[in-house]
Every structure is written in C-alpha cells, then in structure tokens.
Design an enzyme around this catalytic site. Sequence first.
Site, PDB file in Angstrom:
ATOM      1  N   LYS A  49       0.835  -1.208   0.000  1.00  0.00           N
ATOM      2  CA  LYS A  49       0.000   0.000   0.000  1.00  0.00           C
ATOM      3  C   LYS A  49       0.866   1.253   0.000  1.00  0.00           C
ATOM      4  CE  LYS A  49      -1.715   1.606   4.013  1.00  0.00           C
ATOM      5  NZ  LYS A  49      -1.383   3.006   4.346  1.00  0.00           N
ATOM      6  N   ASN A  50       1.866   1.301   0.898  1.00  0.00           N
ATOM      7  CA  ASN A  50       2.625   2.539   1.063  1.00  0.00           C
ATOM      8  C   ASN A  50       3.611   2.789  -0.063  1.00  0.00           C
ATOM      9  OD1 ASN A  50       1.127   3.039   3.296  1.00  0.00           O
ATOM     10  ND2 ASN A  50       2.683   2.400   4.764  1.00  0.00           N
ATOM     11  N   ASP A 107       4.146   0.380  12.141  1.00  0.00           N
ATOM     12  CA  ASP A 107       2.930  -0.186  11.533  1.00  0.00           C
ATOM     13  C   ASP A 107       2.682  -1.626  11.968  1.00  0.00           C
ATOM     14  OD1 ASP A 107       3.278   1.498   8.313  1.00  0.00           O
ATOM     15  OD2 ASP A 107       2.700   2.195  10.304  1.00  0.00           O
ATOM     16  N   ARG A 121       0.362  14.668  12.551  1.00  0.00           N
ATOM     17  CA  ARG A 121       0.869  14.451  11.193  1.00  0.00           C
ATOM     18  C   ARG A 121       1.252  15.763  10.497  1.00  0.00           C
ATOM     19  NH1 ARG A 121      -1.048   9.253   9.814  1.00  0.00           N
ATOM     20  NH2 ARG A 121       0.720   9.058   8.409  1.00  0.00           N
ATOM     21  N   CYS A 133      -4.821  12.677  12.138  1.00  0.00           N
ATOM     22  CA  CYS A 133      -5.695  11.504  12.090  1.00  0.00           C
ATOM     23  C   CYS A 133      -5.623  10.842  13.474  1.00  0.00           C
ATOM     24  CB  CYS A 133      -5.239  10.541  11.002  1.00  0.00           C
ATOM     25  SG  CYS A 133      -3.612   9.881  11.345  1.00  0.00           S
ATOM     26  N   ARG A 140      -8.802   0.290   4.371  1.00  0.00           N
ATOM     27  CA  ARG A 140      -7.793   1.178   3.792  1.00  0.00           C
ATOM     28  C   ARG A 140      -6.535   0.401   3.425  1.00  0.00           C
ATOM     29  NH1 ARG A 140      -6.331   6.139   7.263  1.00  0.00           N
ATOM     30  NH2 ARG A 140      -5.061   6.331   5.398  1.00  0.00           N
TER      31      ARG A 140
END
Length: 456
Positions: free
Chosen positions: A39-40, A326, A138, A133, A418
């Site tokens: 994803k990243n 993560d 952030r 978030c 997500r």
Amino acid sequence: MIPTIGLTESHASPEADKSVLEIWGRSTLKGHVRISGAKNSALAIMAGALLCPEDCRLRNVPSLADVASMSQILLALGLKLEKNGDILDIDARNIRQSQAPYELVSQLRASFFVIGPMLARLGVAKVPLPGGCAIGARPVDLHVRGLQAMGADVQIEHGIVHAYVSGSNPRLKGANIYLDYPSVGATETLMMAATLADGETIIENAAQEPEVADLANFCQAMGARIRGAGTNTIIIDGMKRLHSVDYNIIPDRIEAGTFLVAGAITHSELSVSPIVPDHLTAVISKLRAIGAKVITESPNCLRIIGAESHIATDIETLPYPGFPTDMQAQFMALLTLSDGDSVITETVFENRLRHVAELNRMGADIRVKGNHAIVRGVPMLSGAPVVATDLRASAALVLAGLAAEGKTTIKALQHLDRGYENLVAKLQNVGARLQRLEGEGETESPSTSLNPANVA
Ligand code: EPZ
C-alpha cells in the site's frame, strides 16, 4: 462525484463503517497466504506518476480504499486512470489543474505527497493540509522546509499549502537538505521533486524504508538519476524530463507481518509469499524472541510455526530498519497472551496506542504510561464487541479475535479496508472462522462442519 474509470470500488463506500466483522476464535490456521502489493509503495508511486508526461503502467497495485482515494485525487487533477485487476495505467500528459480537492486530501494523508511532483512538473501546486488523524497531528513542516530549500515559495492560507516557483522558467533548484527526522513522506516528496530540479539534491537523514527505495526504483525506471535510496543519504541529479515506465510494486511487508502474527497468535503454521524477507528483519527477530519459528522457505516465501506459549518481549518502534510502527498494534495483540510483562514503546507517532482500550475489553491487561504500554500477559482473551480506531489497530483486533474464546464483532471497518486487500477471504482460506456482515447483524456461530471458505 468524480467518475472512477474502471477502478474497482473497494469497501471505501460509506457502508463500510456500518458493516461488521464477526470472528469466532481459537481456530487453528493452516496453509498459504498470498501477499498483495505494498500500500505505502503504491500510494507514493501513484503520486510519482505525476512526474511523467507519458503513460505509466503500475503492476501489483492492491485494491484498497486508500488506492481508490488516491486515484480520485489524480483524476481530479486531470489525469486519466484505468485499473484492471492489479494493473493501474496512468496517463499524466495533461494535468488540468494544480489544486488537489480538499475533501479528498483531508481523507488521505498520502495524497499530500503530490505536492512535490506537481511543483516539479508545473512550478505550482496547491494542496490542502492533510488533517491529523487517529494516530497523531501528522505535520508536514519537513516537506515544506525542504521544498523551500529547493527554491519554492510556500504559503499556507486557509488550510491550503500554496507552493510555487517564481520566474519565467519555473524550475526547482537542487539543494542540500537535512531532515530533522527521517520522515518517510518528506523523503519521498523531496526525492520526487528533486528528480526534475536544476542540479544536484542531497537529502541527509533520509528515511530508509523499503517503500522509499521502491519509489526511487520507479523514478529511476522513468529515467531519474538517484543514488543511495534505502540509505540515510540520497543524491538526486535533476533531469529535464522523465519517460514512460512499466513498473512492478514490491509486496506489502506490513500485510505479510500481520499474517505472520496471525500464525503466531493462533499457534498455527502458515506461509506467506511473495515477500522480501529482508524487509521484515526486525519483525522476524521479535517473532523468534517471542518463541515462534520463522523459516525462509524460499527467496520470496516465509513460513511461521507458532509456539504453544509466547515469551514476554519488549518492543520499541523506530524508523527503518528499526521495528516498524505499523506492526506495533499487531504485536501488542500477540503479547497480551504472553507469559509475563512486555513493555511496548511507540516512538514514531504520538497517539498510536488507542487499540489498548479495545484489547482490554477483550480481557487483556494493558496499562499506558506516556508512550509506553505495559502488557501483562493473560491466559486467554474473550470475544467481545469492539470498535476499530485506525488501520493497524483494526488488524490488531482481528488478530485478537482469532485467538479469543467465543465471538468478537468489530465495527468501523472502513479503517481496515484502507490497508488490507481481501482480508476476510485470505483468512477464511486458511481456516479462520469469520464473516463480514454489511450492516450490523447477529448470527449463530457457524458449526464446525461449515467450510469457512463458504462463509459469506
Ligand atoms: C508513512 O507515513 C506511512 N504512510 C505510515 O503508514 C507509516 O506509519 C509512517 O510512514 C512511518 O513509517 C505512507 O507511506 C502512506 P512520517 P508518513 O512522515 O510519511 C513526523 C500505515 O499504517 N513528521 O515518517 O506520514 C510525524 O508526525 C501508515 O500504513 C513531522 O514532524 O510518516 C511522525 O511523528 C500509518 N513533520 C513522524 O514524523 C513532517 O513534515 C513519522 O512520520 C513529517 C513527519
């Protein structure tokens, strides 16, 4: 609503936050999990496609809500996109406007990464400040200061970052940049901006995450000249123009790590591929410290053999190659069932311990002191109704549900959608008993004879 051209609608729809995941715990898992594209990496590389005034073909692109959101943003900027399975074709010949839409950027922090390529390509970029978030404020000060060092004039007005390069031929200039913190996003933004700048850019104290190196490889495949990506010093010689590319995105190390923990927490044997084992060195080291066996079955396949009991182990999250933030929530779920006290320290984000309350609702014994979570092992978790707070916290709750006695129901699945492609099916295929109910619903526990693969 901006049309999505051939983009598979994942669970990004508003219904996702009404659906519920029901998990019946204590099933032993067995088999192989196919790992999707990272994803990243995909999100940063999609932003990087803005650098190229020709066609880009990206392969191994996961179908995730975040990818759908980033696609919406690129469409809004005037790009043409076509997604077929895991292939995403992007045509960035005509960037129609230089302002990314507010309502989309505020939902996806990664969309801020478009500021570097936009500025490099057009000499102007207007990008809304990404909201904070669940896991922290952030800020983007490192991105902004780096772009200013490269000659951009940056003003922040009414929540919009206005960046532009003055002069008749607006082109960023190479610069020497030291990042106060090895920010992944800032490294990516500045590296992309530097690929088209006039002269050499050196980024010191750069992030070393594999996704940064993957983005650099993508840019190099478009003709960019980048050295040192994956180390803490990256040198970029700016080019006038980049060209078309067909690029394969690396596998998702965090998804793979999450499934390895699923094997450990259920005392099961699972294999995961494709994966780059070197991307998971810290994760593998901690799984072994906790007592699991982790075997490199082939250059792109890992196998975990869960132990009967888990050894209490301290964990501190750090920038790569340190233990990844993560994976912090997922390891916390595992350590709730260890044989002693573990201290988990979150050093990367200031508010990434929100899964503690939900894990405690399932019978865990965790106390938070500042950015430390003291996890006292308990013999058993019990299924309970819980609510996800962010992407990796959701994964932790799924893992806890797989291990818990009885049924766990998880709400607010939009977080999970997500970052995990086909999570329910992947778990069902290795014997987990779970199902996703669109809209809240109560059902009987499936009988043991029910083939999990047939569960809705
Ligand atoms: C990337 O976020 C990832 N997201 C995150 O993954 C990941 O947790 C994070 O890197 C750290 O590895 C994407 O790649 C899309 P940072 P990013 O900039 O770039 C501070 C997931 O679950 N900071 O490295 O936003 C920041 O506040 C997500 O997949 C500044 O102070 O992370 C944080 O405390 C979550 N100023 C720390 O640096 C800045 O200008 C690390 O942030 C930028 C960052």
